[in-house]
Design an enzyme around this catalytic site. Structure first.
Site, PDB file in Angstrom:
ATOM      1  N   CYS A 217       0.857  -1.181   0.000  1.00 55.91           N
ATOM      2  CA  CYS A 217       0.000   0.000   0.000  1.00 55.91           C
ATOM      3  C   CYS A 217       0.896   1.235   0.000  1.00 55.91           C
ATOM      4  O   CYS A 217       2.119   1.135   0.020  1.00 55.91           O
ATOM      5  CB  CYS A 217      -0.967  -0.016   1.194  1.00 55.91           C
ATOM      6  SG  CYS A 217      -0.306   0.658   2.728  1.00 55.91           S
ATOM      7  N   CYS A 241       6.982  25.964  -8.659  1.00 57.41           N
ATOM      8  CA  CYS A 241       6.134  25.909  -9.854  1.00 57.41           C
ATOM      9  C   CYS A 241       6.553  24.706 -10.669  1.00 57.41           C
ATOM     10  O   CYS A 241       7.597  24.714 -11.326  1.00 57.41           O
ATOM     11  CB  CYS A 241       6.236  27.165 -10.712  1.00 57.41           C
ATOM     12  SG  CYS A 241       5.299  27.000 -12.252  1.00 57.41           S
ATOM     13  N   CYS A 294       3.811  -2.551   8.170  1.00 53.10           N
ATOM     14  CA  CYS A 294       3.211  -1.305   7.685  1.00 53.10           C
ATOM     15  C   CYS A 294       2.576  -0.526   8.834  1.00 53.10           C
ATOM     16  O   CYS A 294       1.973  -1.112   9.735  1.00 53.10           O
ATOM     17  CB  CYS A 294       2.153  -1.620   6.619  1.00 53.10           C
ATOM     18  SG  CYS A 294       1.352  -0.140   5.960  1.00 53.10           S
ATOM     19  N   CYS A 299      -3.996  -2.050   6.742  1.00 52.13           N
ATOM     20  CA  CYS A 299      -3.179  -2.757   5.753  1.00 52.13           C
ATOM     21  C   CYS A 299      -2.748  -4.091   6.360  1.00 52.13           C
ATOM     22  O   CYS A 299      -2.858  -5.143   5.726  1.00 52.13           O
ATOM     23  CB  CYS A 299      -1.954  -1.920   5.352  1.00 52.13           C
ATOM     24  SG  CYS A 299      -0.799  -2.813   4.281  1.00 52.13           S
TER      25      CYS A 299
END
Lengths: 388, 388
Positions: A217, A241, A294, A299
């Site tokens: 994940c 930008c 995790c 998960c």
């Protein structure tokens, strides 16, 4: 001021012009009840239904039974939504809270006259004109606020075509926080999704398929930018930008929707991770396994559930039919099962860099795993990259 | 019939509605004299000019000095033209003689209300709305007729921005005859071009860069569809309703324009041949050398001219500066030169099939070459394909 006759004449002229322009701005076709394979110029589905005759897709009409959520309607998301609309998807949910600006005109889809409009509303209008058969619902809010988290989760779970969950989520957002929100919701609600991204230097991008508990994940391991000549300075940062190109955006949207179609209509192989580096036309692919450590509780829960299901399925199949064949429901073989059993995460190789900075402790843990754990398919990755 | 007052009121309402719709149908921005890097929402070029800050392109503004011809404004050509328009290309020539049909709606770009209009006219109107800074000229005829051959050649040679030849030709046509026409003109007039194609089963495509005399032309060797699992039945045939997908078309258009931008703005490596196979996300690349026995006289002439220039350049460089460095003007090294000297064509490898049938004797000769000549980089190709 003129006479009544003069005014009536002007009136008629105005009416005619209005009619002409109105026709231009509305769908030139009415809804179509059933997709047909008929080869006539007036059939917008003939060349999609031809995928059946070509032996690519068994039942193309099934696309009408699916609902896909597109989160982020920018350079990638708007094009992905247009592709799904032209393919005749059943229902689209569009999430964004931004407005169209002239600064977006270097990517496909939006047009200058839409400047200032909400992205989801402007997109929905265009998409309904393109294909009135698609059911389009818009959500004009920021999914990362506390209040909207529940709204977002509820929409994904109840706005599917039969009032249940959506069939797939496409993440087309441009920041880490929104990706993590989608990840949290999809882990908790067990929804399959694709993550996508384009680097701020405009010349690389990737897509990644995430099936909670079965593939890594977004919290297991940050998405990777895999490329030979890209250094960290080129990765997405806040307040800069970003450069962008309509080419890279459309290619990433194309990879995203192509793999979404393969997933929904069951043809070809769905890529787990597919990257694109424009300078040298380099396309890394790889499989990412979930991280048993995790940070995301859900998960880890999905991993346990699915590992259990896989083990049971494999045991049943062996008892009933002998060795597992390649096209079993889970798409796995005995070898894969042993690999899943290890639950190790593959996250490092020469030339691979993280696309985003993982904040707080999550980062340390994940990086720790990379440095110390057994890297299951590292050699595979290295070989793949050397070969290109 | 009403009173003058009533009519005046209706009149005003009609005018208001008309104004609103007219605004919607016309460019919401005026022309911009100079490309600016200013980071404001109202600047349509800020994210393209950012490519300079990111160190990708040295002089992005140069894009305004180039003229590109797009031949074929269908599923690939229309999207390629839109990408170039949004990038701010100086001038576009659009060639097609077809009309927009609802059956085209499964690809990006055209919309249902444009059904029945000429493709080039409909495309030009949309593109001018998107970016009024681009000079767009349309050619609504079939380039393959005897009469139009000269018109086509003359347009490519005189419609460039300074009245000379165009800077690049993009072939986005869907048949063998049109590709051969473009090839003949480009060999004779020494114009560089990209060929592109999508298979009739919609799930593979390719682009190929052709520089007369330096890379294989379309007559040297028919373009190849390289894929592991595609058989001949999936290749383009006349009279068959081809399947198509907006995804594959946009990906091929993206590859085409991305490589055109690399070529025009001098960044990255321009792909000689880049393929795409959607089922397994496979992207073969290769270099194709010209065939010294090519049927096209002008191809052989360009080979002689350019081989001479290369030899002279290499001799000069060795005398002046020692061994040839990698970034010489011709992009070649001593090794390449020796390969060019052999002038053999690489055209066959396992898993590679011809995308088109070459008619008459050309086919026999080319196939003969494949079977009997020294296949310079066959092993390289095989290794590349096995590795994927």
């Amino acid at each position: 001021m003129g006479t009544v006759e003069e005014l009536l004449k002007i009136n008629e002229e105005l009416r005619n012009k209005l009619e002409e322009l109105t026709k231009k701005n509305h769908a030139a076709r009415s809804k179509i009840d059933e997709m047909s394979s008929q080869v006539v110029d007036s059939n917008p589905y003939s060349r999609l239904m031809a995928l059946k005759k070509m032996g690519i897709v068994k039942n193309y009409e099934q696309i009408r039974t699916y609902c896909v959520a597109v989160v982020g309607v920018g350079g990638v998301g708007s094009v992905a939504a247009e592709m799904l609309t032209r393919c005749g998807i059943g229902k689209l949910l569009l999430f964004d809270y931004d407005k169209v600006e002239l600064a977006n005109m270097n990517r496909l889809f939006f047009q200058p006259h839409q400047s200032g409009l909400s992205k989801v509303e402007a997109a929905a209008e265009t998409l309904r004109n393109i294909n009135p058969d698609v059911n389009i619902t818009t959500f004009n809010y920021n999914i990362t606020t506390v209040d909207n988290f529940e709204n977002f989760q509820s929409a994904l779970l109840t706005q599917g075509l039969s009032g249940g969950p959506v069939d797939l989520v496409l993440s087309c957002v441009d920041n880490f926080e929104a990706r993590l929100t989608i990840n949290t919701v999809c882990n908790e609600s067990d929804l399959n999704w694709f993550e996508s991204g384009v680097a701020e230097n405009a010349i690389s991008g990737h897509i990644q398929f995430i099936e909670p508990g079965r593939t890594a994940c977004f919290a297991c391991v940050p998405p990777l930018i895999v490329a030979s000549n890209i250094d960290e300075k080129t990765l997405k940062r806040d307040g800069v930008c970003a450069a962008s190109l309509p080419t890279t955006m459309a290619i990433v949207a194309g990879f995203l929707v192509q793999n979404a179609l393969k997933y929904l209509l069951k043809f070809g192989d769905v890529a787990n991770y597919l990257g694109y580096s424009a300078l040298n036309d380099f396309f890394p692919t790889m499989s990412l396994k979930p991280n048993k450590n995790c940070d995301d509780n859900f998960c880890r829960k999905r991993q346990e559930e699915k590992l259990g299901k896989v083990e049971e399925k494999v045991r049943q199949e062996i008892e009933e039919e002998g060795p597992v064949h390649e096209d079993n429901e889970w798409g796995i073989s005995l070898v894969d099962e042993s690999v899943i059993d290890e639950k190790e995460t593959t996250i490092a190789a020469s030339g691979i860099a993280f696309a985003y900075t993982v904040p707080t402790e999550g980062q340390k843990e994940t990086q720790g795993t990379s440095g110390t754990s057994k890297e299951v398919s590292l050699e595979e990755l290295m070989a793949q990259m050397k070969a290109i």
